[in-house]
Design an enzyme around this catalytic site. Structure first.
Site, PDB file in Angstrom:
ATOM      1  CG  HIS A   1      -4.551   1.638  -3.584  1.00  9.85           C
ATOM      2  ND1 HIS A   1      -4.726   1.988  -4.908  1.00  9.85           N
ATOM      3  CD2 HIS A   1      -3.242   1.281  -3.462  1.00  9.85           C
ATOM      4  CE1 HIS A   1      -3.589   1.832  -5.557  1.00  9.85           C
ATOM      5  NE2 HIS A   1      -2.669   1.407  -4.700  1.00  9.85           N
TER       6      HIS A   1
ATOM      7  CG  ASP B   1      -0.867   0.746  -7.670  1.00 12.59           C
ATOM      8  OD1 ASP B   1      -0.425   1.643  -6.911  1.00 12.59           O
ATOM      9  OD2 ASP B   1      -1.218  -0.381  -7.268  1.00 12.59           O
TER      10      ASP B   1
ATOM     11  CE1 TYR C   1       9.085   1.718   0.433  1.00  8.76           C
ATOM     12  CE2 TYR C   1       7.320   0.436  -0.578  1.00  8.76           C
ATOM     13  CZ  TYR C   1       7.870   1.065   0.524  1.00  8.76           C
ATOM     14  OH  TYR C   1       7.204   1.035   1.726  1.00  8.76           O
TER      15      TYR C   1
ATOM     16  CG  HIS D   1       5.939  -0.266  -5.138  1.00  8.55           C
ATOM     17  ND1 HIS D   1       5.906  -0.947  -3.950  1.00  8.55           N
ATOM     18  CD2 HIS D   1       4.785   0.440  -5.208  1.00  8.55           C
ATOM     19  CE1 HIS D   1       4.784  -0.665  -3.305  1.00  8.55           C
ATOM     20  NE2 HIS D   1       4.083   0.171  -4.046  1.00  8.55           N
TER      21      HIS D   1
ATOM     22  CG  ASP E   1       4.907  -5.127 -10.747  1.00  4.60           C
ATOM     23  OD1 ASP E   1       4.891  -4.284  -9.815  1.00  4.60           O
ATOM     24  OD2 ASP E   1       4.253  -6.190 -10.712  1.00  4.60           O
ATOM     25  CG  HIS E   2       2.899  -0.985  -9.339  1.00  2.00           C
ATOM     26  ND1 HIS E   2       3.374  -2.131  -8.748  1.00  2.00           N
ATOM     27  CD2 HIS E   2       2.407  -0.227  -8.321  1.00  2.00           C
ATOM     28  CE1 HIS E   2       3.176  -2.098  -7.444  1.00  2.00           C
ATOM     29  NE2 HIS E   2       2.593  -0.942  -7.141  1.00  2.00           N
TER      30      HIS E   2
ATOM     31  CG  HIS F   1       1.319   3.699  -4.438  1.00  2.41           C
ATOM     32  ND1 HIS F   1      -0.017   3.374  -4.420  1.00  2.41           N
ATOM     33  CD2 HIS F   1       1.510   4.552  -3.385  1.00  2.41           C
ATOM     34  CE1 HIS F   1      -0.611   3.995  -3.414  1.00  2.41           C
ATOM     35  NE2 HIS F   1       0.296   4.718  -2.769  1.00  2.41           N
TER      36      HIS F   1
END
Length: 250
Positions: free
Chosen positions: A192, A199, A226, A229, A231-232, A234
């Site tokens: 980022h 994301d 992972y 991660h 809930d999203h 990347h």
């Protein structure tokens, strides 16, 4: 630009694409250069093919960056080699164009239709990618580099969106300055900070995102299984491949 103007401009581009395709299909007619095209972002002045070099090739590569093939990344070097040709053919197939490996009038017209005047693809914006710092400063690279990295990643997502049935892809986080990254507990080396990290949430399953992204030039894929991660998903562009979504078999 208001919605009506945007719709009319895209309609005009679509009609242009149809007209160019019709001309190119006439018996005995070979189209070797593109027709004049008023475009707020970039206008190609010739048909591009294998062996050519130049900034116009690099601009094409940026827009084809989401079509490198499984596990690959398309170089943005301004040189039209075999990888660029293969990416172009995948793009043409994705949009029902003649898959001939030539970036001629019909292909260029489709690219004009897909880009807004600031060069972002029509389904993604700088504003949604950067909710942290409107100047794009304060990250791991210069503001101009961060913004360019974001642009390339948007074109990768545009290709991924098309491959997943053109359903919307929702972005929860894009570019972050060091201060923004620290505030959300991001990793100290987060992509980022470079502008290319993003994301994704909603619409598709996280495993579907994680699996599909492998085909669209992302070297950094972190998803379900992972740490942090679930809930999203990347996506980013690390120098070497780092894919990990154990719950999805990655």
């Amino acid at each position: 630009m208001n919605r009506r103007t945007t719709v009319l401009r895209r309609l005009g581009r679509a009609l242009t694409a149809c007209a160019l395709a019709a001309v190119a299909s006439l018996v005995g007619v070979t189209v070797t250069s593109s027709a004049a095209q008023a475009d707020g972002c970039y206008t190609w002045g010739r048909t591009l093919s294998s062996g050519m070099t130049g900034e116009d090739v690099r601009q094409l590569q940026i827009r084809l960056s989401g079509y490198p093939g499984y596990g690959a990344v398309l170089a943005l070097d301004g040189s039209f080699g075999p990888a660029t040709r293969s990416a172009l053919i995948r793009f043409q197939q994705a949009y029902g164009l003649a898959a001939d490996g030539y970036a001629g009038p019909a292909t260029q017209a489709k690219l004009y239709e897909l880009q807004d005047d600031d060069c972002t693809p029509v389904n993604f914006t700088y504003a949604e990618w950067n909710r942290c710092n409107s100047t794009w400063s304060g990250g791991a690279v210069s503001a101009s580099s961060a913004k360019f990295n974001a642009l390339v990643s948007m074109w990768k997502l545009q290709a991924m969106r098309r491959a997943m049935g053109s359903a919307p892809i929702n972005i929860s986080s894009g570019f972050r300055s060091y201060s923004c990254n620290s505030a959300v507990g991001g990793a100290s080396n987060s992509r980022h900070l470079y502008g290319d990290g993003v994301d994704l949430v909603g619409t598709h399953s996280f495993c579907a995102f994680s699996q599909q992204a492998r085909n669209h030039g992302f070297t950094n894929i972190l998803g379900p299984g992972y740490p942090g991660h679930n809930d999203h998903v990347h996506l980013g562009n690390t120098p070497s491949r780092s894919w990990s979504a154990p719950s999805c078999g990655i």
